[in-house]
Design a protein around this motif. Structure first.
Motif, PDB file in Angstrom:
ATOM      1  N   ASP A 160     -15.759  21.024  10.792  1.00  0.00           N
ATOM      2  CA  ASP A 160     -16.892  20.901   9.878  1.00  0.00           C
ATOM      3  C   ASP A 160     -18.167  20.928  10.729  1.00  0.00           C
ATOM      4  N   LEU A 161     -18.682  22.121  10.972  1.00  0.00           N
ATOM      5  CA  LEU A 161     -19.763  22.294  11.935  1.00  0.00           C
ATOM      6  C   LEU A 161     -21.029  21.551  11.540  1.00  0.00           C
ATOM      7  N   ILE A 162     -21.320  21.519  10.253  1.00  0.00           N
ATOM      8  CA  ILE A 162     -22.547  20.837   9.806  1.00  0.00           C
ATOM      9  C   ILE A 162     -22.463  19.339  10.096  1.00  0.00           C
ATOM     10  N   GLU A 163     -21.316  18.739   9.756  1.00  0.00           N
ATOM     11  CA  GLU A 163     -21.148  17.299   9.994  1.00  0.00           C
ATOM     12  C   GLU A 163     -21.090  16.997  11.486  1.00  0.00           C
ATOM     13  N   LEU A 164     -20.410  17.839  12.253  1.00  0.00           N
ATOM     14  CA  LEU A 164     -20.336  17.627  13.707  1.00  0.00           C
ATOM     15  C   LEU A 164     -21.712  17.737  14.343  1.00  0.00           C
ATOM     16  N   LYS A 165     -22.515  18.689  13.883  1.00  0.00           N
ATOM     17  CA  LYS A 165     -23.868  18.828  14.428  1.00  0.00           C
ATOM     18  C   LYS A 165     -24.704  17.596  14.118  1.00  0.00           C
ATOM     19  N   ARG A 166     -24.546  17.064  12.898  1.00  0.00           N
ATOM     20  CA  ARG A 166     -25.302  15.864  12.530  1.00  0.00           C
ATOM     21  C   ARG A 166     -24.897  14.678  13.407  1.00  0.00           C
ATOM     22  N   ILE A 167     -23.607  14.510  13.643  1.00  0.00           N
ATOM     23  CA  ILE A 167     -23.129  13.384  14.444  1.00  0.00           C
ATOM     24  C   ILE A 167     -23.633  13.482  15.882  1.00  0.00           C
ATOM     25  N   VAL A 168     -23.520  14.670  16.478  1.00  0.00           N
ATOM     26  CA  VAL A 168     -23.989  14.840  17.849  1.00  0.00           C
ATOM     27  C   VAL A 168     -25.500  14.666  17.934  1.00  0.00           C
ATOM     28  N   ASP A 169     -26.208  15.042  16.902  1.00  0.00           N
ATOM     29  CA  ASP A 169     -27.657  14.847  16.870  1.00  0.00           C
ATOM     30  C   ASP A 169     -27.991  13.357  16.867  1.00  0.00           C
ATOM     31  N   VAL A 170     -27.200  12.567  16.144  1.00  0.00           N
ATOM     32  CA  VAL A 170     -27.385  11.106  16.153  1.00  0.00           C
ATOM     33  C   VAL A 170     -27.139  10.552  17.553  1.00  0.00           C
ATOM     34  N   MET A 171     -26.092  11.032  18.206  1.00  0.00           N
ATOM     35  CA  MET A 171     -25.771  10.579  19.557  1.00  0.00           C
ATOM     36  C   MET A 171     -26.890  10.931  20.531  1.00  0.00           C
ATOM     37  N   ARG A 172     -27.428  12.130  20.396  1.00  0.00           N
ATOM     38  CA  ARG A 172     -28.468  12.591  21.318  1.00  0.00           C
ATOM     39  C   ARG A 172     -29.751  11.779  21.171  1.00  0.00           C
ATOM     40  N   LYS A 173     -30.115  11.425  19.947  1.00  0.00           N
ATOM     41  CA  LYS A 173     -31.361  10.703  19.696  1.00  0.00           C
ATOM     42  C   LYS A 173     -31.235   9.204  19.967  1.00  0.00           C
ATOM     43  N   SER A 174     -30.031   8.692  19.980  1.00  0.00           N
ATOM     44  CA  SER A 174     -29.846   7.254  20.154  1.00  0.00           C
ATOM     45  C   SER A 174     -30.111   6.847  21.605  1.00  0.00           C
ATOM     46  N   THR A 175     -30.585   5.625  21.773  1.00  0.00           N
ATOM     47  CA  THR A 175     -30.785   5.077  23.124  1.00  0.00           C
ATOM     48  C   THR A 175     -29.501   4.515  23.708  1.00  0.00           C
ATOM     49  N   ALA A 176     -28.438   4.461  22.912  1.00  0.00           N
ATOM     50  CA  ALA A 176     -27.152   3.976  23.420  1.00  0.00           C
ATOM     51  C   ALA A 176     -26.552   5.004  24.358  1.00  0.00           C
ATOM     52  N   ARG A 177     -26.177   4.564  25.556  1.00  0.00           N
ATOM     53  CA  ARG A 177     -25.607   5.470  26.550  1.00  0.00           C
ATOM     54  C   ARG A 177     -24.085   5.394  26.596  1.00  0.00           C
ATOM     55  N   VAL A 178     -23.489   4.482  25.858  1.00  0.00           N
ATOM     56  CA  VAL A 178     -22.042   4.301  25.848  1.00  0.00           C
ATOM     57  C   VAL A 178     -21.510   4.705  24.479  1.00  0.00           C
ATOM     58  N   VAL A 179     -20.496   5.562  24.474  1.00  0.00           N
ATOM     59  CA  VAL A 179     -19.890   6.039  23.230  1.00  0.00           C
ATOM     60  C   VAL A 179     -18.400   5.713  23.266  1.00  0.00           C
ATOM     61  N   ILE A 180     -17.942   4.967  22.275  1.00  0.00           N
ATOM     62  CA  ILE A 180     -16.531   4.597  22.161  1.00  0.00           C
ATOM     63  C   ILE A 180     -15.908   5.471  21.085  1.00  0.00           C
ATOM     64  N   VAL A 181     -14.766   6.055  21.411  1.00  0.00           N
ATOM     65  CA  VAL A 181     -14.132   6.986  20.472  1.00  0.00           C
ATOM     66  C   VAL A 181     -12.684   6.561  20.227  1.00  0.00           C
ATOM     67  N   PHE A 182     -12.398   6.162  18.990  1.00  0.00           N
ATOM     68  CA  PHE A 182     -11.035   5.900  18.541  1.00  0.00           C
ATOM     69  C   PHE A 182     -10.647   7.057  17.620  1.00  0.00           C
ATOM     70  N   ALA A 183     -10.093   8.090  18.199  1.00  0.00           N
ATOM     71  CA  ALA A 183      -9.749   9.285  17.432  1.00  0.00           C
ATOM     72  C   ALA A 183      -8.655  10.039  18.171  1.00  0.00           C
ATOM     73  N   HIS A 184      -8.234  11.149  17.572  1.00  0.00           N
ATOM     74  CA  HIS A 184      -7.147  11.940  18.134  1.00  0.00           C
ATOM     75  C   HIS A 184      -7.712  13.079  18.982  1.00  0.00           C
ATOM     76  N   GLU A 185      -6.822  13.735  19.706  1.00  0.00           N
ATOM     77  CA  GLU A 185      -7.229  14.842  20.569  1.00  0.00           C
ATOM     78  C   GLU A 185      -7.988  15.915  19.789  1.00  0.00           C
ATOM     79  N   SER A 186      -7.480  16.250  18.618  1.00  0.00           N
ATOM     80  CA  SER A 186      -8.109  17.318  17.844  1.00  0.00           C
ATOM     81  C   SER A 186      -9.544  16.971  17.485  1.00  0.00           C
ATOM     82  N   HIS A 187      -9.808  15.703  17.168  1.00  0.00           N
ATOM     83  CA  HIS A 187     -11.186  15.287  16.867  1.00  0.00           C
ATOM     84  C   HIS A 187     -12.072  15.456  18.093  1.00  0.00           C
ATOM     85  N   MET A 188     -11.553  15.045  19.251  1.00  0.00           N
ATOM     86  CA  MET A 188     -12.356  15.120  20.469  1.00  0.00           C
ATOM     87  C   MET A 188     -12.649  16.565  20.850  1.00  0.00           C
TER      88      MET A 188
END
Length: 836
Positions: free
Chosen positions: A220-248
């Motif tokens: 889902d390219l639109i949703e993935l772009k929105r999520i990465v945009d949130v990550m890029r703009k955030s001041t948080a430098r640590v990202v925790i991912v509880f997901a499967h290989e395909s999601h990553m």
């Protein structure tokens, strides 16, 4: 995959990624789905179970005289297929399986090892739990599966996500990462992790979430772009991912596209070991990743067992090709006869079944990093030990009704669940295996670090372990010197919403933002904070004040009229100077005591007056220096008595002048007998004794005492003498004032008397100065704070004393020292006759 035995163990593994259902109609004999996308790791998991059962069968100490068999199914990564396989195992209704020609009916299913996903485990355990059929999962981590009422026969050899979440929080605390982002998968695994993470993070107070995003299934390219945009703009430098290989894989494609670097990734066990992500293209972004990994174990003899696998060309199955044949075709990129149409023409090869596994590069034989395989191994042994314990039961001493025991002939699933709950053994690798009241194994995880080597190779390094013993909380062991940080500084990144507030400040929460986002406010004066990130400032004790940095209380400066400060030095100098002048004048008068000007002005009273003035100058020194009890009591008494003695002498002098003038007139000689030398001394002493009595009564009733006054200044203590009784102090001053006014009035009346008998002009002028000084003193004293009140009183004492000294003795000393020709009886009498 099946093997005959006295007791059958079931297994559910993901040996193909995809399934295609060719017939969805409701017929009596529905077509089986076609599975494709062979999963080598899933196949190795199944072979690990087969190896463990083979090893148990060869162990004479475990389940002697009992042969274990297995029936392993491919769930094709589809819930429906896995669910149908589990029901077939539990019910024994799989008609197509013939384990042995002479076998009548299906042997009992001991339990099921599986599933490979939390969602499928939830669905299958919900049904199997109704019949108490034990199911031991090797990789389902959802904390929801720990609910014993919903899943009474579910066990697992992998820790639940609840422990994994606490392990991640421990890592966050270790590196002081308080501002993090969380990405979770859109399934039971992700939903329960997010809920558990939020709850535990709030309880621990270890940080805040900058954002929480749910990763979509598929591209889902639109949703993935929105999520990465949130990550890029955030001041948080640590990202925790509880997901499967395909999601990553999907999210990393967008991360690379937007070139979002500088993030510290923390991986869950689902993708920590994902080799597909450890590529030169992704490592600039994922290098330095810290991950929670399934405990690595060693299984001696497993590789030899795997090498012996050969395809069975004679086996036919209603599911199509045997799994071994699929593995063979996948590994050697060949096809068994008959090959697909066009296969040979396209250059494909036929499989002979004699290919050598050891001559081909395949991860199937790589047993250096056995993690889920180790959990499968422990799951099989858990079921075996439970059955072994049940068969060791002595009749009449069993745990069931009437102390009965379970038997192999009448094996009930719930009986095995009872023994499975009490399993406790140690693997050959040294790990203890047991289950708690929720069916969860003793938690233990490895902590992994993705290292990006200079030669562009990737290495996943074990940098620690997190575990929990039965009687202790989580213990994190981390070897920080082994960790690779993907930053130029080669140090852990900072990930905070707001930097810590240093000592001397307090936290001020930003409105509408998480608790980790705050401002640092400097403590107000008189308050301090001596810890980092203090929520409030504490007030200093009354005798202390805050330091300029507001990080500690320091003793307040004590302020009083000191001998060491300029004002004190000036007043002390003036007091000593006045004393020396009085002594000098007294010496001059003693030396010239026979001269007319000294004798004509009552020399005895002049001597007494000079001595009293000397005492007045000296008493001012009691007002300078640190107040003590004796100085507070003595200063006002000495001041009052000295000035009464001085004014009394002046008053008697004035009275004597009037008496002498009256006696010089006819018939007035009798007036002098009442003012002889004895009467003069008596009057002075009597008036002075009255003041002494006032001072004594004041000290006895309400004595002046030293007092630390904190009202004038917040940061200073003014050390002063409180008068004790305002009435006593007022009476003392009032008595001096009465005598001074009386002296002034009498001297004013006598100011025009003949010069030969008259000193009244000098007394009038001196008393005018005296009264003016003390009238001005009262408002100045009342309005002056602290040490300045003492300075005002000393100034009044010195000013009035100098006024009396100069006014009364200045002209006489001038005549004695400068104009001695006027210091004769003739000159004095002549001045008097001239005025007449």
């Amino acid at each position: 995959m099946h093997k005959a035995g006295d007791v059958i163990m079931g297994g559910l593994f993901e040996m193909n990624f995809f399934a295609v259902f060719s017939d969805l109609s409701f017929t009596s004999e529905p077509q089986q789905p076609t599975c494709h996308g062979f999963d080598v790791i899933g196949f190795r998991l199944a072979q690990t179970m087969a190896f463990a059962i083979d090893e148990i069968n060869r162990n004479s100490n475990l389940l002697p005289n009992v042969t274990l068999g297995y029936s392993l199914y491919d769930n094709c990564n589809v819930l429906g297929i896995g669910f149908r396989a589990s029901l077939s195992l539990a019910s024994g209704q799989e008609k197509q399986i013939i384990l042995h020609e002479t076998c009548v009916g299906m042997p009992p299913v001991l339990g099921i090892v599986g599933e490979s996903s939390s969602t499928r485990s939830i669905a299958i355990s919900t049904v199997l739990g109704l019949y108490r059929v034990p199911m031991v999962s090797y990789i389902s981590t959802c904390s929801c599966l720990s609910h014993r009422q919903k899943f009474p026969s579910f066990f697992r050899t992998i820790p639940s996500d609840a422990f994994q979440v606490r392990a991640v929080i421990q890592i966050l605390k270790r590196f002081e990462w308080t501002w993090v982002g969380l990405l979770v998968s859109d399934d039971d695994y992700g939903v329960h992790v997010a809920r558990s993470f939020l709850s535990d993070l709030n309880q621990s107070g270890g940080g805040c979430l900058a954002y929480l995003e749910v990763l979509p299934w598929g591209e889902d390219l639109i949703e993935l772009k929105r999520i990465v945009d949130v990550m890029r703009k955030s001041t948080a430098r640590v990202v925790i991912v509880f997901a499967h290989e395909s999601h990553m894989i999907n999210i990393m494609e967008e991360v690379v596209r937007q070139n979002v670097t500088g993030l510290q990734w923390i991986a869950s066990e689902a993708w920590t070991s994902a080799a597909v992500l450890q590529t030169p293209r992704l490592m600039p972004y994922l290098g330095g990743t810290l991950g929670i990994a399934i405990r690595r174990g060693e299984i001696p003899g497993l590789r030899d067992f795997l090498v012996q696998i050969r395809p069975d060309l004679h086996q036919n199955s209603t599911y199509g090709k045997s799994l071994v044949n699929q593995f063979w075709e996948h590994t050697f990129e060949c096809r068994f006869s008959p090959p697909p149409a066009g296969w040979l023409e396209a250059g494909g090869a036929l499989c002979t079944g004699q290919e050598d596994l050891e001559k081909v590069e395949t991860e199937f034989l790589d047993i250096s990093n056995l993690r889920p395989e180790y959990n499968v191994y422990k799951a099989v042994y858990s079921l075996a030990y439970a059955l072994h314990d049940m068969l060791q039961c002595e009749p009449g001493r069993g745990p069931f009704s009437n102390h009965s025991c379970g038997s192999l002939q009448r094996l009930e699933p719930w009986q095995l669940v009872h023994y499975l709950e009490k399993v406790n053994f140690t693997t050959s690798f040294g790990d203890q295996v047991s289950f708690d009241e929720n069916g969860d194994a003793l938690p233990i995880y490895d902590i992994m670090n993705w290292q990006w080597l200079p030669d562009r190779r990737t290495k996943v390094q074990n940098v620690g372990v997190v575990k929990k013993s039965p009687f202790k909380d989580e213990e994190v062991t981390l070897y920080e010197d082994k960790i690779f940080w993907n930053a130029e500084s080669k140090k852990p990144p900072r990930s905070v919403c707001s930097e810590s507030c240093p000592p001397g400040t307090r936290l001020a929460q930003k409105k509408g933002e998480p608790v980790c986002c705050f401002d640092c406010i400097l403590c107000s004066q008189g308050k301090i904070s001596n810890k980092t990130d203090s929520m409030e400032c504490t007030s200093c004790p009354e005798d202390s004040w805050s330091s300029p940095q507001r990080d500690q209380c320091v003793p307040k400066k004590t302020e009083f009229l000191s001998y060491h400060e300029p004002l004190g030095i000036c007043l002390t100098t003036a007091s000593i100077l006045g004393t020396f002048i009085c002594a000098a004048v007294l010496g001059i008068f003693i030396y010239h005591r026979q001269t007319p000007i000294v004798r004509a002005n009552n020399s005895e009273l002049s001597f007494q007056l000079l001595l009293s003035l000397k005492l007045c100058f000296l008493c001012s020194l009691l007002f300078i220096g640190r107040p003590r009890l004796w100085t507070c009591q003595l200063r006002h008494a000495a001041f009052g008595i000295s000035f009464v003695l001085c004014v009394s002498c002046i008053l008697v002098k004035t009275i004597v002048v009037l008496a002498v003038f009256k006696a010089s007139k006819p018939g007035g000689g009798a007036s002098l007998k009442w003012f002889g030398a004895v009467q003069q001394r008596g009057t002075v002493m009597g008036l002075t004794c009255v003041q002494a009595a006032i001072c004594t009564a004041w000290i006895v009733s309400a004595s002046p005492v030293p007092y630390k006054n904190t009202q004038y200044h917040n940061d200073k203590i003014v050390y002063e003498c409180v008068v004790g009784s305002t009435v006593g102090f007022s009476v003392l001053l009032g008595y001096i004032g009465v005598l001074a006014i009386l002296s002034f009035l009498l001297a004013f009346l006598a100011r025009n008397l003949p010069d030969s008998f008259n000193e009244a002009k000098l007394i009038t002028f001196s008393m005018l100065i005296f009264c003016a000084v003390w009238v001005a003193f009262v408002p100045a004293y009342v309005s002056s704070p602290g040490k300045y009140a003492d300075a005002v009183e000393v100034f009044a004492i010195l000013a009035s004393s100098f006024g009396l000294l100069v006014a009364l003795f200045g002209p006489k000393c001038y005549i004695i020292l400068i104009r001695p020709e006027r210091n004769t009886k003739k000159a004095i009498m002549g001045r008097g006759s001239t005025n007449k």
